[in-house]
Design an enzyme around this catalytic site. Structure first.
Site, PDB file in Angstrom:
ATOM      1  N   CYS A   1     -13.979 -13.284  11.611  1.00 36.91           N
ATOM      2  CA  CYS A   1     -15.159 -12.753  12.359  1.00 36.91           C
ATOM      3  C   CYS A   1     -15.571 -14.155  12.303  1.00 36.91           C
ATOM      4  O   CYS A   1     -16.667 -14.839  11.273  1.00 36.91           O
ATOM      5  CB  CYS A   1     -16.054 -11.819  11.343  1.00 36.91           C
ATOM      6  SG  CYS A   1     -17.488 -11.540  11.514  1.00 36.91           S
ATOM      7  N   GLU A   2     -16.751 -14.312  13.335  1.00 36.55           N
ATOM      8  CA  GLU A   2     -17.651 -15.700  13.579  1.00 36.55           C
ATOM      9  C   GLU A   2     -18.323 -15.826  12.767  1.00 36.55           C
ATOM     10  O   GLU A   2     -19.243 -16.667  12.345  1.00 36.55           O
ATOM     11  CB  GLU A   2     -17.543 -16.004  15.303  1.00 36.55           C
ATOM     12  CG  GLU A   2     -18.515 -15.475  16.042  1.00 36.55           C
ATOM     13  CD  GLU A   2     -18.665 -15.270  17.036  1.00 36.55           C
ATOM     14  OE1 GLU A   2     -20.318 -15.937  18.011  1.00 36.55           O
ATOM     15  OE2 GLU A   2     -17.895 -16.393  17.709  1.00 36.55           O
ATOM     16  N   HIS A   3     -18.431 -14.526  11.997  1.00 34.84           N
ATOM     17  CA  HIS A   3     -20.361 -14.806  11.394  1.00 34.84           C
ATOM     18  C   HIS A   3     -20.116 -15.024   9.799  1.00 34.84           C
ATOM     19  O   HIS A   3     -21.111 -15.827   9.103  1.00 34.84           O
ATOM     20  CB  HIS A   3     -20.599 -12.832  11.385  1.00 34.84           C
ATOM     21  CG  HIS A   3     -21.061 -12.819  12.904  1.00 34.84           C
ATOM     22  ND1 HIS A   3     -20.769 -11.729  13.771  1.00 34.84           N
ATOM     23  CD2 HIS A   3     -21.955 -13.778  14.274  1.00 34.84           C
ATOM     24  CE1 HIS A   3     -21.022 -11.608  14.596  1.00 34.84           C
ATOM     25  NE2 HIS A   3     -21.879 -13.330  15.229  1.00 34.84           N
ATOM     26  N   HIS A   4     -18.936 -14.407   8.969  1.00 36.00           N
ATOM     27  CA  HIS A   4     -18.859 -14.619   8.162  1.00 36.00           C
ATOM     28  C   HIS A   4     -17.249 -15.392   7.385  1.00 36.00           C
ATOM     29  O   HIS A   4     -16.987 -15.672   6.864  1.00 36.00           O
ATOM     30  CB  HIS A   4     -18.528 -13.170   7.083  1.00 36.00           C
ATOM     31  CG  HIS A   4     -20.557 -12.531   7.136  1.00 36.00           C
ATOM     32  ND1 HIS A   4     -20.079 -11.706   8.473  1.00 36.00           N
ATOM     33  CD2 HIS A   4     -20.905 -13.373   6.503  1.00 36.00           C
ATOM     34  CE1 HIS A   4     -21.786 -11.106   7.921  1.00 36.00           C
ATOM     35  NE2 HIS A   4     -22.426 -12.027   6.960  1.00 36.00           N
TER      36      HIS A   4
ATOM     37  N   GLN B   1     -15.701  -8.671  18.049  1.00 34.50           N
ATOM     38  CA  GLN B   1     -14.257  -7.767  18.285  1.00 34.50           C
ATOM     39  C   GLN B   1     -14.938  -7.542  20.467  1.00 34.50           C
ATOM     40  O   GLN B   1     -13.776  -7.439  21.182  1.00 34.50           O
ATOM     41  CB  GLN B   1     -14.158  -6.392  17.499  1.00 34.50           C
ATOM     42  CG  GLN B   1     -13.015  -5.390  18.703  1.00 34.50           C
ATOM     43  CD  GLN B   1     -12.744  -4.276  17.374  1.00 34.50           C
ATOM     44  OE1 GLN B   1     -13.407  -4.630  16.643  1.00 34.50           O
ATOM     45  NE2 GLN B   1     -12.555  -3.437  17.588  1.00 34.50           N
TER      46      GLN B   1
ATOM     47  N   HIS C   1     -13.217  -5.153   9.471  1.00 31.42           N
ATOM     48  CA  HIS C   1     -13.866  -5.675   9.622  1.00 31.42           C
ATOM     49  C   HIS C   1     -13.996  -6.162   7.749  1.00 31.42           C
ATOM     50  O   HIS C   1     -14.853  -5.417   7.452  1.00 31.42           O
ATOM     51  CB  HIS C   1     -15.168  -6.217  10.589  1.00 31.42           C
ATOM     52  CG  HIS C   1     -14.824  -6.165  11.872  1.00 31.42           C
ATOM     53  ND1 HIS C   1     -15.171  -7.294  12.558  1.00 31.42           N
ATOM     54  CD2 HIS C   1     -14.421  -5.409  12.516  1.00 31.42           C
ATOM     55  CE1 HIS C   1     -15.198  -6.630  13.791  1.00 31.42           C
ATOM     56  NE2 HIS C   1     -14.581  -5.780  14.137  1.00 31.42           N
TER      57      HIS C   1
ATOM     58  N   CYS D   1     -15.851  -8.311   6.810  1.00 30.98           N
ATOM     59  CA  CYS D   1     -17.370  -8.766   6.733  1.00 30.98           C
ATOM     60  C   CYS D   1     -18.060  -7.574   5.957  1.00 30.98           C
ATOM     61  O   CYS D   1     -19.153  -7.431   5.498  1.00 30.98           O
ATOM     62  CB  CYS D   1     -17.407  -9.890   8.377  1.00 30.98           C
ATOM     63  SG  CYS D   1     -17.477  -8.420   9.126  1.00 30.98           S
TER      64      CYS D   1
END
Length: 223
Positions: A111-114, A152, A180, A182
């Protein structure tokens, strides 16, 4: 926290993507993998030191280098276009005209956010317009686009767009069902939920064709 940081935090916590292309800078590959590893190693050392970890401990001495190599060579290896799998196609000499489905392809992404794992399965299908691609190439395409910081939805689109290009047909579909971490291990900590995304091209936009694909996916595989 400034308004801009709060907005970006809110977008990340809600897993909102902003682009169907991986956001890479133009200078992303001006330095070598070895140079990237050396730089990331220092950054990981700084993170662990800031957290108060004792990097003289035998268990931690090699961690910065291991993490740096893992980022560049493994889990984010799909960022490098030089690692894109070649996808030779062949004439559909046996004139198979129905959909071909490669199901339960393992997905390991991040996941590119976390920067936490995304783990699941992809189901990829196409209808030949005269050419076919090796089965393993479908797995390799999924793996290549998964090995980068991702959302995703984007991953699903990228897989379909690449197969459209390779096969020269719009009749391509991809469905991904993934967990995920996250969501599962932080924040709401819902360990049961998973995320399903789909991208349908060409004939797969037809409801009956989509139903046929879903029926294939639900078939139990027996050996």
């Amino acid at each position: 926290m400034c308004k801009s940081d709060a907005l970006h935090d809110d977008m990340g916590n809600n897993h909102i993507g902003t682009n169907d292309h991986t956001p890479l800078r133009a200078d992303a590959f001006l330095i070598s993998d070895d140079e990237k590893i050396a730089s990331i190693k220092k950054d990981v050392e700084n993170i662990l030191n800031t957290l108060g970890m004792d990097l003289t401990d035998d268990s931690l001495k090699g961690t910065p280098n291991r993490v740096a190599k893992m980022f560049v060579k493994e889990i984010f290896g799909g960022l490098n276009p030089a690692k894109k799998p070649s996808s030779s196609t062949f004439e559909n000499k046996y004139k198979y005209g129905e959909m071909l489905v490669e199901k339960n392809i393992v997905v390991y992404s991040t996941c590119e956010h976390h920067l936490l794992p995304i783990v699941g399965r992809a189901h990829v299908a196409y209808i030949s317009n005269g050419t076919v691609v090796g089965l393993s190439k479908m797995n390799r395409i999924v793996d290549y686009y998964a090995k980068r910081p991702q959302v995703q939805e984007r991953l699903t689109i990228q897989i379909v767009e690449e197969l459209k290009r390779v096969l020269n047909t719009e009749d391509v579909a991809c469905i991904i069902d993934a967990k995920h971490l996250c969501v599962n291990s932080r924040g709401i900590r819902d360990i049961e939920s998973s995320t399903v995304t789909a991208e349908y091209g060409g004939a797969f936009k037809n409801e009956n064709v989509r139903k046929e694909l879903l029926n294939y996916i639900q078939l139990e595989t027996k050996f």
